[in-house]
Design a protein around this motif. Structure first.
Motif, PDB file in Angstrom:
ATOM      1  N   LEU A  54       0.827  -1.212   0.000  1.00 33.85           N
ATOM      2  CA  LEU A  54       0.000   0.000   0.000  1.00 33.85           C
ATOM      3  C   LEU A  54       0.858   1.258   0.000  1.00 33.85           C
ATOM      4  O   LEU A  54       0.376   2.346  -0.313  1.00 33.85           O
ATOM      5  N   ASP A  55       2.153   1.124   0.351  1.00 34.46           N
ATOM      6  CA  ASP A  55       3.067   2.271   0.354  1.00 34.46           C
ATOM      7  C   ASP A  55       3.399   2.751  -1.050  1.00 34.46           C
ATOM      8  O   ASP A  55       4.009   3.793  -1.218  1.00 34.46           O
ATOM      9  N   GLY A  56       3.032   1.984  -2.064  1.00 34.55           N
ATOM     10  CA  GLY A  56       3.203   2.414  -3.440  1.00 34.55           C
ATOM     11  C   GLY A  56       4.477   1.914  -4.092  1.00 34.55           C
ATOM     12  O   GLY A  56       5.557   2.412  -3.814  1.00 34.55           O
ATOM     13  N   TYR A  57       4.339   0.926  -4.923  1.00 33.78           N
ATOM     14  CA  TYR A  57       5.451   0.373  -5.705  1.00 33.78           C
ATOM     15  C   TYR A  57       4.991   0.244  -7.141  1.00 33.78           C
ATOM     16  O   TYR A  57       3.848  -0.127  -7.407  1.00 33.78           O
ATOM     17  N   ASP A  58       5.884   0.527  -8.062  1.00 38.56           N
ATOM     18  CA  ASP A  58       5.577   0.367  -9.474  1.00 38.56           C
ATOM     19  C   ASP A  58       5.669  -1.103  -9.881  1.00 38.56           C
ATOM     20  O   ASP A  58       4.880  -1.582 -10.676  1.00 38.56           O
ATOM     21  N   THR A  59       6.676  -1.801  -9.298  1.00 39.41           N
ATOM     22  CA  THR A  59       6.915  -3.193  -9.663  1.00 39.41           C
ATOM     23  C   THR A  59       7.078  -4.029  -8.402  1.00 39.41           C
ATOM     24  O   THR A  59       7.740  -3.611  -7.452  1.00 39.41           O
ATOM     25  N   LEU A  60       6.493  -5.211  -8.425  1.00 44.47           N
ATOM     26  CA  LEU A  60       6.651  -6.195  -7.365  1.00 44.47           C
ATOM     27  C   LEU A  60       7.267  -7.438  -7.985  1.00 44.47           C
ATOM     28  O   LEU A  60       6.777  -7.938  -9.001  1.00 44.47           O
ATOM     29  N   VAL A  61       8.359  -7.926  -7.379  1.00 47.17           N
ATOM     30  CA  VAL A  61       8.960  -9.185  -7.793  1.00 47.17           C
ATOM     31  C   VAL A  61       8.835 -10.130  -6.606  1.00 47.17           C
ATOM     32  O   VAL A  61       9.454  -9.915  -5.563  1.00 47.17           O
ATOM     33  N   LEU A  62       8.000 -11.147  -6.746  1.00 45.31           N
ATOM     34  CA  LEU A  62       7.845 -12.173  -5.718  1.00 45.31           C
ATOM     35  C   LEU A  62       8.837 -13.293  -6.011  1.00 45.31           C
ATOM     36  O   LEU A  62       8.961 -13.723  -7.160  1.00 45.31           O
ATOM     37  N   VAL A  63       9.529 -13.768  -4.984  1.00 39.33           N
ATOM     38  CA  VAL A  63      10.461 -14.882  -5.138  1.00 39.33           C
ATOM     39  C   VAL A  63       9.954 -15.995  -4.233  1.00 39.33           C
ATOM     40  O   VAL A  63       9.828 -15.808  -3.025  1.00 39.33           O
ATOM     41  N   ASP A  64       9.662 -17.159  -4.843  1.00 35.71           N
ATOM     42  CA  ASP A  64       8.989 -18.212  -4.094  1.00 35.71           C
ATOM     43  C   ASP A  64       9.254 -19.575  -4.735  1.00 35.71           C
ATOM     44  O   ASP A  64       9.584 -19.659  -5.918  1.00 35.71           O
ATOM     45  N   ALA A  65       9.090 -20.628  -3.962  1.00 34.19           N
ATOM     46  CA  ALA A  65       9.068 -21.985  -4.519  1.00 34.19           C
ATOM     47  C   ALA A  65       7.769 -22.104  -5.307  1.00 34.19           C
ATOM     48  O   ALA A  65       6.706 -21.698  -4.835  1.00 34.19           O
ATOM     49  N   THR A  66       7.875 -22.635  -6.526  1.00 37.45           N
ATOM     50  CA  THR A  66       6.718 -22.685  -7.410  1.00 37.45           C
ATOM     51  C   THR A  66       6.690 -24.025  -8.133  1.00 37.45           C
ATOM     52  O   THR A  66       7.490 -24.253  -9.036  1.00 37.45           O
ATOM     53  N   ALA A  67       5.792 -24.901  -7.721  1.00 37.12           N
ATOM     54  CA  ALA A  67       5.678 -26.225  -8.347  1.00 37.12           C
ATOM     55  C   ALA A  67       4.935 -26.099  -9.672  1.00 37.12           C
ATOM     56  O   ALA A  67       3.769 -25.718  -9.706  1.00 37.12           O
ATOM     57  N   ARG A  68       5.651 -26.394 -10.758  1.00 35.78           N
ATOM     58  CA  ARG A  68       5.058 -26.325 -12.098  1.00 35.78           C
ATOM     59  C   ARG A  68       5.317 -27.588 -12.906  1.00 35.78           C
ATOM     60  O   ARG A  68       5.086 -27.632 -14.095  1.00 35.78           O
ATOM     61  N   GLY A  69       5.854 -28.625 -12.243  1.00 35.51           N
ATOM     62  CA  GLY A  69       6.059 -29.898 -12.919  1.00 35.51           C
ATOM     63  C   GLY A  69       7.402 -30.057 -13.602  1.00 35.51           C
ATOM     64  O   GLY A  69       7.607 -31.009 -14.346  1.00 35.51           O
ATOM     65  N   SER A  70       8.339 -29.159 -13.348  1.00 33.81           N
ATOM     66  CA  SER A  70       9.678 -29.239 -13.942  1.00 33.81           C
ATOM     67  C   SER A  70      10.620 -29.989 -13.005  1.00 33.81           C
ATOM     68  O   SER A  70      10.243 -30.365 -11.892  1.00 33.81           O
ATOM     69  N   ALA A  71      11.852 -30.141 -13.434  1.00 37.17           N
ATOM     70  CA  ALA A  71      12.867 -30.768 -12.586  1.00 37.17           C
ATOM     71  C   ALA A  71      13.184 -29.844 -11.407  1.00 37.17           C
ATOM     72  O   ALA A  71      13.173 -28.615 -11.558  1.00 37.17           O
ATOM     73  N   PRO A  72      13.430 -30.405 -10.211  1.00 32.77           N
ATOM     74  CA  PRO A  72      13.785 -29.573  -9.061  1.00 32.77           C
ATOM     75  C   PRO A  72      14.962 -28.652  -9.387  1.00 32.77           C
ATOM     76  O   PRO A  72      15.923 -29.050 -10.037  1.00 32.77           O
ATOM     77  N   LEU A 123       5.850  -9.694 -11.053  1.00 33.95           N
ATOM     78  CA  LEU A 123       6.571 -10.834 -11.599  1.00 33.95           C
ATOM     79  C   LEU A 123       6.818 -11.833 -10.484  1.00 33.95           C
ATOM     80  O   LEU A 123       6.976 -11.444  -9.320  1.00 33.95           O
ATOM     81  N   VAL A 124       6.874 -13.093 -10.837  1.00 31.28           N
ATOM     82  CA  VAL A 124       7.216 -14.138  -9.884  1.00 31.28           C
ATOM     83  C   VAL A 124       8.459 -14.847 -10.410  1.00 31.28           C
ATOM     84  O   VAL A 124       8.461 -15.330 -11.548  1.00 31.28           O
ATOM     85  N   VAL A 125       9.507 -14.876  -9.597  1.00 34.67           N
ATOM     86  CA  VAL A 125      10.669 -15.702  -9.887  1.00 34.67           C
ATOM     87  C   VAL A 125      10.484 -16.937  -9.021  1.00 34.67           C
ATOM     88  O   VAL A 125      10.579 -16.871  -7.794  1.00 34.67           O
ATOM     89  N   GLY A 126      10.146 -18.032  -9.668  1.00 34.17           N
ATOM     90  CA  GLY A 126       9.832 -19.259  -8.947  1.00 34.17           C
ATOM     91  C   GLY A 126      10.859 -20.334  -9.207  1.00 34.17           C
ATOM     92  O   GLY A 126      11.508 -20.356 -10.247  1.00 34.17           O
ATOM     93  N   CYS A 127      10.991 -21.218  -8.246  1.00 28.51           N
ATOM     94  CA  CYS A 127      11.904 -22.351  -8.372  1.00 28.51           C
ATOM     95  C   CYS A 127      11.137 -23.630  -8.066  1.00 28.51           C
ATOM     96  O   CYS A 127      10.406 -23.711  -7.073  1.00 28.51           O
ATOM     97  N   GLU A 128      11.323 -24.600  -8.946  1.00 26.13           N
ATOM     98  CA  GLU A 128      10.679 -25.901  -8.755  1.00 26.13           C
ATOM     99  C   GLU A 128      11.288 -26.574  -7.520  1.00 26.13           C
ATOM    100  O   GLU A 128      12.500 -26.797  -7.463  1.00 26.13           O
ATOM    101  N   PRO A 129      10.478 -26.889  -6.506  1.00 24.66           N
ATOM    102  CA  PRO A 129      11.010 -27.534  -5.308  1.00 24.66           C
ATOM    103  C   PRO A 129      11.215 -29.039  -5.509  1.00 24.66           C
ATOM    104  O   PRO A 129      10.535 -29.661  -6.317  1.00 24.66           O
TER     105      PRO A 129
END
Length: 162
Positions: A54-72, A123-129
């Motif tokens: 709510l403080d006001g950002y133009d861009t948000l980059v979320l970094v998280d584990a993201t299961a999408r069916g790829s190799a860990p 944006l989400v920078v995700g990594c297959e766990p």
């Protein structure tokens, strides 16, 4: 918008590879960042993240584990889309168990109530766990992906102005 960027590491360090976002943002924050960029470890505090936005950002980059069916250890760059408001009384608003989608939906609700503006781009920078079982520490393939994720995030950030 003001050009500010928030890089948010999210995840639970007590659930193995779910701590990927936290570890990546810690590594990123140890390096110089361009003006207007904040790197913050939010862990499992999704409600806190929504309120900070709510403080006001133009861009948000979320970094998280993201299961999408790829190799860990596989990294994914995902452009998030709007999700719409969430009923604040809903059981999905567990402050210690909020997915990125839920955080963004809560943010939409908060913005509607306060007149604030959500980030223009998310944006989400995700990594297959490999595992999100109870335990502390990243699996070898996910730990090896952390420096690559840091570089990926750095490439997304605005360049320093001379």
């Amino acid at each position: 918008m003001n050009g500010r960027t928030l890089v948010a590491g999210i995840g639970n360090v007590f659930l193995g590879d779910d701590g990927f976002g936290v570890e990546t943002v810690r590594a990123l924050a140890a390096q110089p960042l361009p003006d207007g960029v904040e790197a913050v470890d939010f862990g499992v505090r999704g409600v806190h993240l929504a309120y900070q936005l709510l403080d006001g950002y133009d861009t948000l980059v979320l970094v998280d584990a993201t299961a999408r069916g790829s190799a860990p250890g596989t990294l994914h760059l995902i452009e998030a889309d709007g999700t719409g408001p969430v009923d604040p009384g809903s059981a999905v608003l567990d402050g210690h168990d909020m997915s990125p989608d839920t955080v963004l939906a809560l943010l939409d609700t908060l913005c509607a109530g306060t007149g604030a503006t959500p980030p223009r781009r998310t944006l989400v920078v995700g990594c297959e766990p490999a595992t999100v079982e109870e335990g502390i520490g990243l699996s070898p393939p996910v730990a090896a992906a952390v420096p690559h994720a840091v570089r990926m995030v750095q490439e997304l950030l605005p360049r320093r102005t001379p």
